[in-house]
Design a protein around this motif. Structure first.
Motif, PDB file in Angstrom:
ATOM      1  N   ALA A 188     -15.092  14.682 -14.459  1.00 53.11           N
ATOM      2  CA  ALA A 188     -16.324  13.905 -14.617  1.00 53.11           C
ATOM      3  C   ALA A 188     -16.425  12.836 -13.536  1.00 53.11           C
ATOM      4  O   ALA A 188     -17.522  12.548 -13.024  1.00 53.11           O
ATOM      5  CB  ALA A 188     -16.369  13.265 -16.005  1.00 53.11           C
ATOM      6  N   LEU A 189     -15.279  12.244 -13.166  1.00 54.87           N
ATOM      7  CA  LEU A 189     -15.279  11.236 -12.106  1.00 54.87           C
ATOM      8  C   LEU A 189     -15.772  11.841 -10.790  1.00 54.87           C
ATOM      9  O   LEU A 189     -16.608  11.253 -10.088  1.00 54.87           O
ATOM     10  CB  LEU A 189     -13.870  10.668 -11.934  1.00 54.87           C
ATOM     11  N   LEU A 190     -15.282  13.009 -10.449  1.00 57.57           N
ATOM     12  CA  LEU A 190     -15.708  13.662  -9.211  1.00 57.57           C
ATOM     13  C   LEU A 190     -17.198  13.978  -9.239  1.00 57.57           C
ATOM     14  O   LEU A 190     -17.892  13.859  -8.212  1.00 57.57           O
ATOM     15  CB  LEU A 190     -14.900  14.937  -8.999  1.00 57.57           C
ATOM     16  N   ALA A 191     -17.709  14.362 -10.423  1.00 55.65           N
ATOM     17  CA  ALA A 191     -19.138  14.639 -10.529  1.00 55.65           C
ATOM     18  C   ALA A 191     -19.960  13.372 -10.280  1.00 55.65           C
ATOM     19  O   ALA A 191     -21.030  13.423  -9.663  1.00 55.65           O
ATOM     20  CB  ALA A 191     -19.455  15.221 -11.902  1.00 55.65           C
ATOM     21  N   ARG A 192     -19.462  12.246 -10.741  1.00 50.73           N
ATOM     22  CA  ARG A 192     -20.179  10.980 -10.495  1.00 50.73           C
ATOM     23  C   ARG A 192     -20.109  10.589  -9.027  1.00 50.73           C
ATOM     24  O   ARG A 192     -21.085  10.087  -8.452  1.00 50.73           O
ATOM     25  CB  ARG A 192     -19.593   9.874 -11.384  1.00 50.73           C
TER      26      ARG A 192
ATOM     27  N   LEU B 276      -8.755   9.255  -7.730  1.00 48.46           N
ATOM     28  CA  LEU B 276      -7.813  10.374  -7.814  1.00 48.46           C
ATOM     29  C   LEU B 276      -6.382   9.935  -7.535  1.00 48.46           C
ATOM     30  O   LEU B 276      -5.438  10.615  -7.949  1.00 48.46           O
ATOM     31  CB  LEU B 276      -8.219  11.473  -6.826  1.00 48.46           C
ATOM     32  N   ASP B 277      -6.198   8.809  -6.866  1.00 49.35           N
ATOM     33  CA  ASP B 277      -4.842   8.323  -6.604  1.00 49.35           C
ATOM     34  C   ASP B 277      -4.137   7.855  -7.876  1.00 49.35           C
ATOM     35  O   ASP B 277      -2.942   7.577  -7.856  1.00 49.35           O
ATOM     36  CB  ASP B 277      -4.886   7.170  -5.589  1.00 49.35           C
TER      37      ASP B 277
ATOM     38  N   TYR C 236     -11.893   8.625  -3.583  1.00 47.36           N
ATOM     39  CA  TYR C 236     -13.190   9.151  -4.014  1.00 47.36           C
ATOM     40  C   TYR C 236     -13.709  10.131  -2.954  1.00 47.36           C
ATOM     41  O   TYR C 236     -14.683   9.854  -2.254  1.00 47.36           O
ATOM     42  CB  TYR C 236     -14.191   8.014  -4.203  1.00 47.36           C
ATOM     43  N   PRO C 237     -13.103  11.278  -2.807  1.00 52.08           N
ATOM     44  CA  PRO C 237     -13.481  12.204  -1.732  1.00 52.08           C
ATOM     45  C   PRO C 237     -14.831  12.870  -1.996  1.00 52.08           C
ATOM     46  O   PRO C 237     -14.997  13.607  -2.969  1.00 52.08           O
ATOM     47  CB  PRO C 237     -12.340  13.230  -1.751  1.00 52.08           C
TER      48      PRO C 237
ATOM     49  N   ASN D 158     -19.974   3.091 -11.994  1.00 51.08           N
ATOM     50  CA  ASN D 158     -20.748   4.332 -11.997  1.00 51.08           C
ATOM     51  C   ASN D 158     -21.755   4.333 -13.125  1.00 51.08           C
ATOM     52  O   ASN D 158     -21.531   3.746 -14.186  1.00 51.08           O
ATOM     53  CB  ASN D 158     -19.823   5.543 -12.153  1.00 51.08           C
ATOM     54  N   PHE D 159     -22.874   5.003 -12.893  1.00 47.69           N
ATOM     55  CA  PHE D 159     -23.825   5.230 -13.966  1.00 47.69           C
ATOM     56  C   PHE D 159     -23.278   6.318 -14.903  1.00 47.69           C
ATOM     57  O   PHE D 159     -22.399   7.092 -14.518  1.00 47.69           O
ATOM     58  CB  PHE D 159     -25.174   5.660 -13.390  1.00 47.69           C
TER      59      PHE D 159
END
Length: 766
Positions: free
Chosen positions: A486-490, A470-471, A512-513, A443-444
């Motif tokens: 933050a991961l979900l935002a990316r 998320l797992d 990564y839903p 990810n950036f």
């Protein structure tokens, strides 16, 4: 038969570390050493006896509760029968392979040295495996045997007994002096009775010849200070007594100025550090400073010059016994650091504001439809799926300009002429703001804005066996430090997600839903497994130094989240010996960094073990290998495209599966044979079991499942769909697995090599 090496484990069982140490020793396959456990207390004795019942190399020496470290060392040394002694404290550790490393080196030395010094790692209660600074000194010494007078810098090595291996005859000849106790007045006392640091220095001072080995062969575990007994004032004073005694020893032995100067510098530095950092009462602090001042004046070498700058001022104040002035200087220096810290923080804030203003301005400019930004592995360089896509882009869409994001450290390693930007620079933010295409296999950064008319292509860098995204929430060892918001935002910035198989597509949707579009096209980096020719494979093997006819096995283990540091899983020297001279091990692992001092050095020189840890691209290593040995690395899914044998070395599957979490049972669905021990692994390759009918049948099923979309045209499909906007229906269809022809094997590549034309006669000759 007298063993060459005796490992003397001594002490109680601090915080359960003794069990870890003994388990590691029991798992070490090297049989040419004995292990004497000087177990202090009933708990340590029971731990040792349980392991010794299954390991004939272990001898348990029970000692009463409260036995000091010095007495435990002495008891262990008296019981040991080896020609060399390695003292290992019960709280510390030994990296895998240490026994063979030390045994081989001491066997070479014989009686030509009294002490062997080795490198070490340092671990704390919250981190593991930090390298020491001793490597620079040991590297300068090389493998030579030196006298301390000729190389006094050895006194700057970390003073622990575990990184000194001592010849048994030398130890016994000097034991009364090495481990005896006298305070600074010369009388026997308790202050130094268990001072391992004194003993670590003393073995170097008494030694006539010291051998060096720049190889990590010890792990120092520093226990959390708050879990240890408080240090008394008398113990602080004993620190001064230690160094005074060491200086007297040098004087008695008529040591030249070199060792005396180095020891003096080490002493003053530690005394000042202790004074500054120890929260002693005022009266005790004054007394410590006065005693330290007397020692600094008395033992200062005649021609010694103080260092310049702040350090010189500190030493001058100490020698003058200027306690009040030193405290004032200390307070002023602290204020200076605080002011400097505020100024630096202010500059950073100003820089951040300027960057944000420039970035916002660039974001207001139109998107450049012909600009594509590529990055791989956190800005490491041109690699993986992004590299394969960029190559195909130059062929099919040359009007699009690629720019690579590369860290400043790796920029010098780029192919000549590569257009690149360095993170954090003004051009970086300008390019990131204006690029139409953003391509990455990770990810950036969070600060990168995804513009509505830009396209974000996530290529990933492997097929998931272990839990991802998320797992990982259910597995603390794997998710430590992860910010899932933050991961979900990316993830929400992704437009496309590349997949190599249906398994990956389903797992990415779950881990990564978001609303991105999956591209079931195959991994572009794997295209080369269908386009490489016999000539390409021969050229790669030539670059690696693999002689024709030799069997090359690529060994590529993965990282363990439950191990902060790196633990090697195989004894490579032993494995290479078992497999014979016709087998080459290509080793891609972080621990294989021993340099010239490695016990594998002779195998490397003969080309039987080749360190490929830093070799890129990894796809070339796969093409060069006749077989792959891995544990749980995703390289197995890529290598399966070649339809060559894969062996799984699963020595800790249950632990890995429980701590990291996995998506399927690899043991039940392996791509070939499975070995749980090094003995089983070696046995597979000593016969044809590694590639027998059962192994190839398992591989065929694995290929059908996990090489589903990889057919050699993945990069073309990605470029046509994402960059050229072609419809899904117009893309090249995926060729079924059973109809594909992978690159030739090394054996086939050699067989297909065209014979050289016979030399013609020279008509101009006589």
């Amino acid at each position: 038969m007298q063993p060459g090496l005796s490992v003397i484990v001594h002490g109680p069982d601090p915080q359960g570390h003794l069990g870890e140490l003994l388990d590691a020793l029991a798992a070490d396959p090297f049989t040419g050493a004995e292990v004497v456990v000087a177990a202090v207390g009933d708990w340590a004795r029971r731990q040792a006896e349980r392991r010794a019942a299954e390991d004939p190399r272990m001898v348990v020496l029970p000692l009463p509760e409260g036995t000091g470290d010095g007495a435990a060392r002495a008891a262990g040394a008296a019981r040991a029968t080896g020609r060399w002694l390695h003292f290992v404290h019960a709280k510390d550790g030994l990296p895998v392979g240490t026994l063979r490393t030390i045994a081989d080196r001491t066997a070479e030395l014989g009686d030509s040295a009294d002490v062997l010094v080795v490198n070490h790692l340092r671990s704390t209660w919250q981190s593991t495996g930090a390298p020491s600074g001793d490597g620079r000194i040991l590297a300068r010494a090389g493998r030579s045997t030196v006298a301390l007078a000729d190389f006094p810098q050895l006194l700057r090595l970390n003073p622990v007994l575990g990184n000194r291996v001592v010849r048994a005859d030398f130890w016994r000849a000097h034991q009364a002096l090495l481990d005896a106790s006298q305070d600074s007045t010369g009388t026997a006392g308790e202050a130094l009775c268990d001072d391992e640091t004194y003993t670590a220095f003393a073995v170097l001072l008494y030694a006539d010849a010291i051998a060096c080995l720049d190889h990590v062969a010890y792990e120092i575990r520093e226990l959390r200070e708050q879990s240890l007994p408080s240090v008394t004032v008398e113990q602080r004073y004993a620190l001064i007594g230690r160094y005074e005694r060491l200086h007297r020893l040098l004087a008695e032995r008529g040591a030249p100025e070199g060792p005396r100067t180095v020891l003096y510098d080490v002493m003053v530095r530690e005394l000042l550090r202790t004074f500054v950092r120890s929260e002693m009462p005022e009266t005790a602090a004054r007394e410590f400073f006065t005693r330290a001042s007397r020692a600094a004046v008395h033992w200062r070498p005649e021609n010694h010059r103080r260092p310049a700058g702040f350090e010189g001022i500190r030493r001058s104040l100490l020698e003058d016994n200027a306690y009040t002035k030193y405290r004032a200087f200390q307070t002023a220096n602290q204020k200076r650091r605080e002011v400097k810290s505020v100024l630096v923080a202010g500059k950073r804030q100003v820089g951040a504001k300027l960057r944000d203003r420039l970035y916002r301005r660039a974001l207001s400019e139109p998107v450049d439809p012909h600009l594509a930004v590529f990055s791989a592995y956190w800005d490491r360089g041109v690699a993986c799926n992004p590299a394969a896509i960029a190559t195909k882009l130059a062929e099919l869409a040359p009007h699009i300009r690629p720019v690579w994001v590369v860290s400043r450290r790796n920029a010098a390693l780029l192919p000549p002429g590569t257009n690149h930007i360095v993170p954090g620079t003004r051009r970086y933010w300008d390019v990131m703001a204006r690029a139409k295409y953003l391509v990455n296999n990770v990810n950036f950064p969070n600060a990168v804005v995804k513009r509505p008319d830009a396209i974000h292509l996530q290529t990933h860098h492997g097929t998931p066996l272990k839990r991802m995204g998320l797992d990982q929430l259910e597995f603390p060892a794997a998710s430590k430090g992860l910010d899932f918001d933050a991961l979900l935002a990316r993830i929400d910035k992704w437009d496309y997600s590349v997949s190599a198989n249906s398994h990956s597509t389903r797992m990415w949707e779950r881990a990564y839903p978001s609303r991105y579009t999956p591209l079931d096209y195959g991994y572009p980096r794997n295209d080369v497994f269908y386009s490489a020719t016999a000539e390409d494979i021969r050229a790669i093997r030539d670059r690696l130094g693999i002689a024709p006819g030799r069997r090359a096995i690529l060994y590529a283990p993965t990282h363990r989240d439950y191990e902060v540091g790196w633990t090697p899983r195989l004894d490579l020297a032993s494995l290479a010996d078992r497999l014979g001279e016709d087998t080459v091990l290509l080793v891609r692992g972080h621990y294989f960094y021993g340099g010239a001092a490695s016990p594998l050095s002779s195998l490397r020189r003969s080309g039987r073990v080749i360190d490929v840890s830093s070799y890129d691209p990894v796809e070339e290593l796969s093409l060069a290998a006749d077989a792959l040995v891995t544990d749980y690395s995703s390289i197995m899914f890529d290598y399966a495209n070649l339809n060559r044998p894969i062996v799984i070395y699963a020595d800790d599957w249950e632990t890995y599966a429980k701590t990291r979490g996995v998506y399927f049972d690899l043991m039940a669905e392996a791509p070939g044979q499975v070995a749980h021990t090094q003995e089983e692994l070696a046995a597979l390759f000593e016969t044809d079991a590694w590639r027998d009918e059962a192994a190839m049948k398992a591989l065929a099923g694995f290929r059908r499942r996990f090489c589903e979309f990889d057919d050699g045209r993945a990069a073309e499909r990605v470029v046509r769909r994402v960059f050229l906007g072609e419809s899904e229906e117009s893309l090249p269809p995926v060729v079924p697995v059973d109809e594909r022809t992978p690159a030739p094997t090394p054996e086939e590549a050699t067989a297909w090599q065209a014979p050289q034309p016979a030399p013609t006669s020279d008509s101009s000759g006589p």
